[in-house]
Design a protein around this motif. Structure first.
Motif, PDB file in Angstrom:
ATOM      1  N   HIS A 158       6.971  -6.072  -6.537  1.00 37.76           N
ATOM      2  CA  HIS A 158       5.879  -6.815  -7.155  1.00 37.76           C
ATOM      3  C   HIS A 158       4.697  -5.900  -7.452  1.00 37.76           C
ATOM      4  CE1 HIS A 158       8.140 -10.373  -6.064  1.00 37.76           C
ATOM      5  NE2 HIS A 158       8.238  -9.882  -4.845  1.00 37.76           N
ATOM      6  N   ARG A 159       3.860  -6.280  -8.420  1.00 37.25           N
ATOM      7  CA  ARG A 159       2.781  -5.416  -8.884  1.00 37.25           C
ATOM      8  C   ARG A 159       1.719  -5.146  -7.826  1.00 37.25           C
ATOM      9  NH1 ARG A 159       1.798 -10.267 -11.317  1.00 37.25           N
ATOM     10  NH2 ARG A 159      -0.209 -11.213 -10.780  1.00 37.25           N
ATOM     11  N   PHE A 191       0.507  -1.396  -6.739  1.00 36.21           N
ATOM     12  CA  PHE A 191      -0.852  -0.869  -6.846  1.00 36.21           C
ATOM     13  C   PHE A 191      -1.335  -0.335  -5.501  1.00 36.21           C
ATOM     14  CE2 PHE A 191      -1.463  -3.367 -10.821  1.00 36.21           C
ATOM     15  CZ  PHE A 191      -2.039  -2.376 -11.590  1.00 36.21           C
ATOM     16  N   SER A 213       7.180   2.456  -7.419  1.00 35.61           N
ATOM     17  CA  SER A 213       7.785   1.212  -7.889  1.00 35.61           C
ATOM     18  C   SER A 213       8.078   0.326  -6.683  1.00 35.61           C
ATOM     19  CB  SER A 213       9.088   1.485  -8.635  1.00 35.61           C
ATOM     20  OG  SER A 213       8.832   2.163  -9.841  1.00 35.61           O
ATOM     21  N   GLY A 230       7.340  -3.940 -10.460  1.00 38.69           N
ATOM     22  CA  GLY A 230       6.054  -3.320 -10.747  1.00 38.69           C
ATOM     23  C   GLY A 230       6.098  -1.822 -10.485  1.00 38.69           C
ATOM     24  N   THR A 231       5.588  -1.068 -11.432  1.00 37.14           N
ATOM     25  CA  THR A 231       5.474   0.387 -11.275  1.00 37.14           C
ATOM     26  C   THR A 231       4.042   0.774 -11.585  1.00 37.14           C
ATOM     27  OG1 THR A 231       7.771   0.760 -11.905  1.00 37.14           O
ATOM     28  CG2 THR A 231       6.274   2.636 -12.120  1.00 37.14           C
ATOM     29  N   THR A 232       3.441   1.523 -10.668  1.00 35.81           N
ATOM     30  CA  THR A 232       2.070   2.001 -10.861  1.00 35.81           C
ATOM     31  C   THR A 232       2.103   3.512 -10.942  1.00 35.81           C
ATOM     32  OG1 THR A 232       1.194   0.128  -9.617  1.00 35.81           O
ATOM     33  CG2 THR A 232      -0.263   1.985  -9.940  1.00 35.81           C
TER      34      THR A 232
END
Length: 156
Positions: free
Chosen positions: A118-119, A123, A115, A46-48
Motif C-alpha cells: 500500500h502507498r 512512503f 515497494s 505502492g512504490t515510492t
C-alpha cells in the motif's frame, strides 16, 4: 504492531523472500530507471522513489563543485539500514544507490526506492530509508563554493 503477528488479507501481502534487490555505492552516473526496475513487484500496490540531486547552493552560498567520498564500511551500513526498514515495514522490494566522486550541479547523488502493498507504508519506508542513510552511512560531501571556501559535511 504490539507483538501481534501481522494479518494478511491476500497471499501476495506476505513478505517477499529477498526484498533487498539493489544496494550499491558507485562512481558512475546513477539511473532512476535501474532503481525503479529493481523494485518492481506484482504484489506491491505502492512504490515510492526518492532522488537526491546536487543543487547549486547550500546555506546561502553558491556551490562551485562537489565531491562525495565514503568509508569502506559504507555498503555494510547501507545493508544494515535496509534490513531495518524491511523488518519494520511490509517491503516487497527495496533499492538504494549512492554516487561518490566528483559531481556537477544537477547530477544524481542518491536514488532510493521502496515497494510495499500500500502507498502509505511505501512512503513511510522510503522516508525511513533515505533519512537513516543520510544520518548513518559514512559518506561525506566536500563542497567548494564560488568564493573559494570549502566545507566537509555528512552526506546524502
Amino acid at each position: 504492531m504490539g507483538g501481534m503477528a501481522p494479518h494478511f488479507d491476500h497471499p501476495g501481502e506476505q513478505a517477499a523472500q529477498d526484498p533487498i534487490r539493489l544496494l550499491d555505492i558507485r562512481e558512475t552516473p546513477l539511473s532512476i530507471d535501474e532503481v525503479f526496475q529493481a523494485v518492481g513487484d506484482d504484489s506491491a500496490g505502492g512504490t515510492t522513489l526518492f532522488v537526491g540531486t546536487v543543487r547549486d547552493h547550500d546555506g546561502g552560498a553558491d556551490v562551485d563543485s562537489l565531491g562525495y567520498s565514503c568509508h569502506p564500511t559504507a555498503e555494510a551500513e547501507m545493508r544494515r539500514i535496509a534490513e531495518r526498514v524491511v523488518a519494520k515495514y511490509p517491503v516487497r522490494a527495496l533499492a538504494a544507490v549512492h554516487r561518490i566522486g566528483d559531481l556537477s550541479v544537477g547530477d544524481l547523488a542518491v536514488v532510493v526506492a521502496v515497494s510495499c502493498p500500500h502507498r502509505g507504508e511505501a512512503f513511510e519506508a522510503c522516508r525511513m530509508l533515505i533519512d537513516d542513510l543520510k544520518h548513518e552511512v559514512p559518506i561525506w560531501k566536500h563542497q567548494t563554493f564560488a568564493d573559494g571556501t570549502q566545507e566537509w559535511v555528512g552526506a546524502c
